[in-house]
Design a protein around this motif. Structure first.
Motif, PDB file in Angstrom:
ATOM      1  N   ASP A   1      -3.329 -14.287   8.216  1.00 52.54           N
ATOM      2  CA  ASP A   1      -2.873 -15.649   8.439  1.00 52.54           C
ATOM      3  C   ASP A   1      -2.407 -15.821   9.885  1.00 52.54           C
ATOM      4  N   GLN A   2      -1.846 -16.961  10.175  1.00 49.34           N
ATOM      5  CA  GLN A   2      -1.393 -17.275  11.526  1.00 49.34           C
ATOM      6  C   GLN A   2      -0.304 -16.308  11.988  1.00 49.34           C
ATOM      7  N   CYS A   3       0.589 -15.944  11.109  1.00 52.81           N
ATOM      8  CA  CYS A   3       1.636 -14.981  11.463  1.00 52.81           C
ATOM      9  C   CYS A   3       1.035 -13.621  11.805  1.00 52.81           C
ATOM     10  N   ALA A   4      -0.030 -13.243  11.108  1.00 50.41           N
ATOM     11  CA  ALA A   4      -0.695 -11.977  11.404  1.00 50.41           C
ATOM     12  C   ALA A   4      -1.284 -11.997  12.804  1.00 50.41           C
ATOM     13  N   LEU A   5      -1.906 -13.098  13.167  1.00 51.45           N
ATOM     14  CA  LEU A   5      -2.453 -13.210  14.521  1.00 51.45           C
ATOM     15  C   LEU A   5      -1.346 -13.124  15.566  1.00 51.45           C
ATOM     16  N   LEU A   6      -0.252 -13.795  15.306  1.00 47.98           N
ATOM     17  CA  LEU A   6       0.873 -13.745  16.238  1.00 47.98           C
ATOM     18  C   LEU A   6       1.404 -12.311  16.359  1.00 47.98           C
ATOM     19  N   SER A   7       1.456 -11.623  15.247  1.00 49.55           N
ATOM     20  CA  SER A   7       1.899 -10.232  15.257  1.00 49.55           C
ATOM     21  C   SER A   7       0.964  -9.375  16.105  1.00 49.55           C
ATOM     22  N   LYS A   8      -0.337  -9.595  15.965  1.00 52.42           N
ATOM     23  CA  LYS A   8      -1.308  -8.855  16.769  1.00 52.42           C
ATOM     24  C   LYS A   8      -1.126  -9.167  18.255  1.00 52.42           C
ATOM     25  N   VAL A   9      -0.845 -10.423  18.560  1.00 52.74           N
ATOM     26  CA  VAL A   9      -0.604 -10.814  19.955  1.00 52.74           C
ATOM     27  C   VAL A   9       0.611 -10.071  20.510  1.00 52.74           C
ATOM     28  N   LEU A  10       1.675  -9.998  19.733  1.00 51.39           N
ATOM     29  CA  LEU A  10       2.872  -9.275  20.190  1.00 51.39           C
ATOM     30  C   LEU A  10       2.600  -7.786  20.358  1.00 51.39           C
ATOM     31  N   LEU A  11       1.875  -7.200  19.430  1.00 47.56           N
ATOM     32  CA  LEU A  11       1.562  -5.771  19.529  1.00 47.56           C
ATOM     33  C   LEU A  11       0.732  -5.466  20.773  1.00 47.56           C
ATOM     34  N   ILE A  12      -0.278  -6.276  21.020  1.00 43.38           N
ATOM     35  CA  ILE A  12      -1.133  -6.007  22.177  1.00 43.38           C
ATOM     36  C   ILE A  12      -0.379  -6.296  23.477  1.00 43.38           C
ATOM     37  N   THR A  13       0.526  -7.271  23.446  1.00 48.74           N
ATOM     38  CA  THR A  13       1.338  -7.558  24.629  1.00 48.74           C
ATOM     39  C   THR A  13       2.255  -6.377  24.922  1.00 48.74           C
ATOM     40  N   ARG A  14       2.815  -5.771  23.890  1.00 51.12           N
ATOM     41  CA  ARG A  14       3.646  -4.574  24.083  1.00 51.12           C
ATOM     42  C   ARG A  14       2.818  -3.432  24.646  1.00 51.12           C
ATOM     43  N   GLU A  15       1.591  -3.282  24.163  1.00 52.13           N
ATOM     44  CA  GLU A  15       0.706  -2.244  24.701  1.00 52.13           C
ATOM     45  C   GLU A  15       0.375  -2.518  26.163  1.00 52.13           C
ATOM     46  N   MET A  16       0.168  -3.770  26.507  1.00 49.49           N
ATOM     47  CA  MET A  16      -0.096  -4.146  27.892  1.00 49.49           C
ATOM     48  C   MET A  16       1.106  -3.791  28.762  1.00 49.49           C
ATOM     49  N   HIS A  17       2.291  -4.063  28.257  1.00 48.38           N
ATOM     50  CA  HIS A  17       3.517  -3.745  29.003  1.00 48.38           C
ATOM     51  C   HIS A  17       3.629  -2.240  29.219  1.00 48.38           C
ATOM     52  N   ARG A  18       3.411  -1.467  28.158  1.00 45.13           N
ATOM     53  CA  ARG A  18       3.484  -0.006  28.277  1.00 45.13           C
ATOM     54  C   ARG A  18       2.470   0.501  29.305  1.00 45.13           C
ATOM     55  N   ALA A  19       1.268  -0.064  29.270  1.00 41.04           N
ATOM     56  CA  ALA A  19       0.230   0.344  30.224  1.00 41.04           C
ATOM     57  C   ALA A  19       0.624  -0.030  31.653  1.00 41.04           C
ATOM     58  N   ALA A  20       1.206  -1.206  31.814  1.00 35.33           N
ATOM     59  CA  ALA A  20       1.625  -1.651  33.153  1.00 35.33           C
ATOM     60  C   ALA A  20       2.706  -0.744  33.714  1.00 35.33           C
TER      61      ALA A  20
ATOM     62  N   LEU B   1       7.837 -10.166  28.033  1.00 42.51           N
ATOM     63  CA  LEU B   1       7.003  -9.004  28.317  1.00 42.51           C
ATOM     64  C   LEU B   1       5.951  -9.342  29.373  1.00 42.51           C
ATOM     65  N   ASN B   2       5.398 -10.535  29.273  1.00 45.32           N
ATOM     66  CA  ASN B   2       4.392 -10.957  30.241  1.00 45.32           C
ATOM     67  C   ASN B   2       4.988 -11.031  31.647  1.00 45.32           C
ATOM     68  N   GLU B   3       6.221 -11.541  31.757  1.00 41.59           N
ATOM     69  CA  GLU B   3       6.892 -11.595  33.056  1.00 41.59           C
ATOM     70  C   GLU B   3       7.096 -10.190  33.620  1.00 41.59           C
ATOM     71  N   GLU B   4       7.438  -9.242  32.758  1.00 40.04           N
ATOM     72  CA  GLU B   4       7.619  -7.867  33.208  1.00 40.04           C
ATOM     73  C   GLU B   4       6.289  -7.261  33.661  1.00 40.04           C
ATOM     74  N   VAL B   5       5.211  -7.562  32.946  1.00 40.32           N
ATOM     75  CA  VAL B   5       3.885  -7.088  33.351  1.00 40.32           C
ATOM     76  C   VAL B   5       3.527  -7.676  34.715  1.00 40.32           C
ATOM     77  N   MET B   6       3.793  -8.956  34.897  1.00 43.63           N
ATOM     78  CA  MET B   6       3.487  -9.608  36.176  1.00 43.63           C
ATOM     79  C   MET B   6       4.326  -9.005  37.307  1.00 43.63           C
ATOM     80  N   ALA B   7       5.565  -8.656  37.035  1.00 38.88           N
ATOM     81  CA  ALA B   7       6.407  -8.016  38.057  1.00 38.88           C
ATOM     82  C   ALA B   7       5.844  -6.645  38.430  1.00 38.88           C
TER      83      ALA B   7
END
Length: 126
Positions: free
Chosen positions: A18-37, A82-88
């Motif tokens: 559902d929509q919440c699942a998609l949002l959860s996936k977005v948060l998980l991948i954003t956290r992975e992006m942050h860790r990678a950054a 998290l996105n702001e931290e990745v951008m920094a």
């Protein structure tokens, strides 16, 4: 008994469809992006960004259900943080690359100058 971690709760929600699942996936991948950054793995950040963009678009194709408004608001705040931290981190990496490039240009000029000086002194030697 220990409470499940945020990542585990997000994974549990992401397994739904559902929509919440998609949002959860977005948060998980954003956290992975942050860790990678944080470790400077910009290939992973770039790869995940394309997927994240698709998921965000799919997530908001439908209006957010009123009962999920608070959840979405909080999740978006976390994602933006998290996105702001990745951008920094990206800005720091750009500045470091620029400084490294400037140093290489200076070194190249110095070597060129030395070679010019050296070849000029050979021409003047008896």
């Amino acid at each position: 008994m220990n409470a499940p971690s945020l990542d585990q709760r997000l994974l549990d929600i992401a397994s739904r469809s559902d929509q919440c699942a998609l949002l959860s996936k977005v948060l998980l991948i954003t956290r992975e992006m942050h860790r990678a950054a944080v470790v400077g793995d910009w290939d992973v950040v770039t790869e995940h960004e394309a997927t994240r963009r698709e998921w965000i678009q799919a997530c908001f194709e439908e209006p957010v259900a009123p009962e999920n408004a608070q959840l979405f608001s909080e999740a978006l705040a976390v994602m933006l943080h998290l996105n702001e931290e990745v951008m920094a981190k990206l800005q720091d990496a750009r500045e470091a690359a620029s400084a490294k490039h400037a140093g290489q240009v200076h070194a190249r000029k110095s070597v060129g100058h030395y070679l010019d000086t050296e070849s000029g002194s050979r021409l003047r030697s008896p």
